[in-house]
Design a protein around this motif. Structure first.
Motif, PDB file in Angstrom:
ATOM      1  N   CYS A  65       0.836  -1.205   0.000  1.00 49.06           N
ATOM      2  CA  CYS A  65       0.000   0.000   0.000  1.00 49.06           C
ATOM      3  C   CYS A  65       0.870   1.254   0.000  1.00 49.06           C
ATOM      4  O   CYS A  65       2.012   1.248   0.464  1.00 49.06           O
ATOM      5  N   PHE A  71      -9.895   7.647  -9.590  1.00 45.78           N
ATOM      6  CA  PHE A  71      -9.976   7.138  -8.219  1.00 45.78           C
ATOM      7  C   PHE A  71      -9.794   8.303  -7.259  1.00 45.78           C
ATOM      8  O   PHE A  71      -8.737   8.935  -7.230  1.00 45.78           O
ATOM      9  N   TYR A  81      -8.868   5.791  -1.923  1.00 53.30           N
ATOM     10  CA  TYR A  81      -8.722   4.337  -1.868  1.00 53.30           C
ATOM     11  C   TYR A  81      -8.744   3.740  -3.285  1.00 53.30           C
ATOM     12  O   TYR A  81      -9.457   4.205  -4.164  1.00 53.30           O
ATOM     13  N   SER A  82      -7.912   2.728  -3.452  1.00 52.98           N
ATOM     14  CA  SER A  82      -7.738   1.947  -4.698  1.00 52.98           C
ATOM     15  C   SER A  82      -6.873   2.636  -5.739  1.00 52.98           C
ATOM     16  O   SER A  82      -6.517   2.015  -6.735  1.00 52.98           O
ATOM     17  N   ASN A 119      -3.736   0.676  -5.841  1.00 48.63           N
ATOM     18  CA  ASN A 119      -3.906  -0.600  -6.544  1.00 48.63           C
ATOM     19  C   ASN A 119      -3.803  -0.396  -8.052  1.00 48.63           C
ATOM     20  O   ASN A 119      -3.144  -1.164  -8.764  1.00 48.63           O
ATOM     21  N   ASN A 120      -4.450   0.648  -8.539  1.00 46.60           N
ATOM     22  CA  ASN A 120      -4.387   0.962  -9.968  1.00 46.60           C
ATOM     23  C   ASN A 120      -2.963   1.306 -10.395  1.00 46.60           C
ATOM     24  O   ASN A 120      -2.496   0.872 -11.449  1.00 46.60           O
ATOM     25  N   TYR A 141     -13.684   4.089   3.573  1.00 46.31           N
ATOM     26  CA  TYR A 141     -13.309   2.886   2.821  1.00 46.31           C
ATOM     27  C   TYR A 141     -14.551   2.159   2.305  1.00 46.31           C
ATOM     28  O   TYR A 141     -14.595   1.693   1.172  1.00 46.31           O
ATOM     29  N   HIS A 182     -17.459   1.184  -2.054  1.00 45.16           N
ATOM     30  CA  HIS A 182     -16.496   0.086  -2.135  1.00 45.16           C
ATOM     31  C   HIS A 182     -16.712  -0.732  -3.403  1.00 45.16           C
ATOM     32  O   HIS A 182     -15.757  -1.086  -4.109  1.00 45.16           O
ATOM     33  N   ARG A 224     -15.456   1.003  -6.525  1.00 39.34           N
ATOM     34  CA  ARG A 224     -14.004   0.951  -6.666  1.00 39.34           C
ATOM     35  C   ARG A 224     -13.547  -0.412  -7.187  1.00 39.34           C
ATOM     36  O   ARG A 224     -12.637  -0.499  -8.009  1.00 39.34           O
ATOM     37  N   ASP A 225     -14.186  -1.474  -6.690  1.00 36.14           N
ATOM     38  CA  ASP A 225     -13.823  -2.811  -7.173  1.00 36.14           C
ATOM     39  C   ASP A 225     -14.071  -2.931  -8.671  1.00 36.14           C
ATOM     40  O   ASP A 225     -13.237  -3.456  -9.415  1.00 36.14           O
ATOM     41  N   LEU A 252     -11.512  -0.846 -10.599  1.00 29.82           N
ATOM     42  CA  LEU A 252     -10.194  -1.481 -10.675  1.00 29.82           C
ATOM     43  C   LEU A 252     -10.151  -2.512 -11.792  1.00 29.82           C
ATOM     44  O   LEU A 252      -9.186  -2.580 -12.557  1.00 29.82           O
TER      45      LEU A 252
END
Length: 299
Positions: free
Chosen positions: A159, A180, A183-184, A187-188, A221, A225, A228-229, A232
């Motif tokens: 992270c 984004f 959060y995330s 990840n991206n 968060y 959520h 965001r999933d 991604l």
């Protein structure tokens, strides 16, 4: 060697976060210039920081830009001022004094580096960091069997609470994707690194102390959520159309089989968020095209 630490603040007076963060940088063995990007704090941060740390570069924003875009503000400043390295450090995090010096010695000039992430008082691994080393068998063997840690290990995604990046990496990958908000985004960013063959190096003998509970702001968060999933998956340039379809189905199954962090999905929520994705499909496709190329995107 010019090193800038970018700290995004939002109500950073809580538990003395910003002071602990800044004091750890000041006590480090390598000089580092802090860039503090404030996301419109309301708790006294905007008065406290510039008065107590007049040498820090203070960039207050007129609205909350979110984590990624606020970091982009700091990264732009660092690039414009000929940075060699950029450290992204959370407001609720602090470093061991030799962290930057040790990572500099190990750096190959192109990979992302990170210290070991501990909880706030250093008594345990950071909760979310455990997942980053779960599949690192070499590290686990060295730690549990051989009792002898190597200076560094190549690892998977870590992270963005503490990322140490050579500026050349940023010029290849760019900044955080504005699709984004909070959060995330990390990840991206990691997915883009993987696409362009950039590695992540864990330096286990130096530490970052992350004073948070589980995933930080649980309410933030949980908010959106599912969106965001889906974002991604939609933006992941490493996946084929078939792979994306498979992952959409996996997310759909989770909506009706599980509760994630006490966040209940109601019937039709998946369809609602999927329609949101389709409504923004042109931005997503443009984003994917940009991410496949090399350049200082979004900076």
């Amino acid at each position: 060697m010019k090193i800038y630490a970018i700290i995004v603040t939002y109500n950073a007076m809580y538990r003395g976060w910003i002071d602990r963060c800044m004091e750890s940088l000041q006590s480090g063995t390598v000089p580092i210039s802090p860039i503090i990007v404030d996301n419109c704090s309301t708790d006294g941060t905007r008065k406290h920081v510039p008065s107590k740390y007049p040498d820090a570069i203070w960039l207050p924003q007129e609205k909350n830009l979110g984590f990624g875009q606020a970091n982009n503000v700091g990264i732009r400043y660092a690039i414009a001022n000929n940075a060699d390295y950029v450290l992204l450090l959370n407001q609720d995090a602090s470093l061991s004094p030799d962290a930057i010096e040790t990572m500099l010695k190990i750096s190959d000039g192109k990979s992302l580096l990170s210290p070991l992430h501990l909880n706030g008082d250093g008594t345990h691994l950071d909760y979310m960091f455990r997942g980053s080393i779960r599949d690192n068998w070499e590290l686990q063997d060295d730690l549990l069997v051989r009792k002898n840690l190597e200076p560094f290990y190549y690892t998977g995604e870590i992270c963005a609470a503490c990322w140490f990046m050579p500026i050349g990496l940023i010029k290849i990958i760019g900044g955080f994707n504005p699709l984004f908000f909070h959060y995330s985004e990390d990840n991206n960013f990691y997915n883009r690194m993987a696409y362009h063959g950039i590695k992540t190096i864990l330096v286990p003998n130096v530490f970052m102390y992350h004073d948070r509970k589980v995933v930080g702001n649980t309410k933030a968060y949980n908010n959106k959520h599912l969106r965001r999933d889906l974002m991604l998956v939609s933006c992941d340039i490493n996946q084929s159309i078939v792979g994306q379809a498979y992952n959409f189905l996996k997310i759909l199954s989770h909506c009706y089989r599980y509760e994630l962090l006490e966040h209940k999905y109601y019937p039709g929520m998946f369809l609602k968020e999927l329609l949101w994705i389709l409504f923004h499909i042109r931005k997503i496709l443009s984003s994917r095209k940009k991410e496949k190329t090399i350049g200082s995107h979004w900076l």
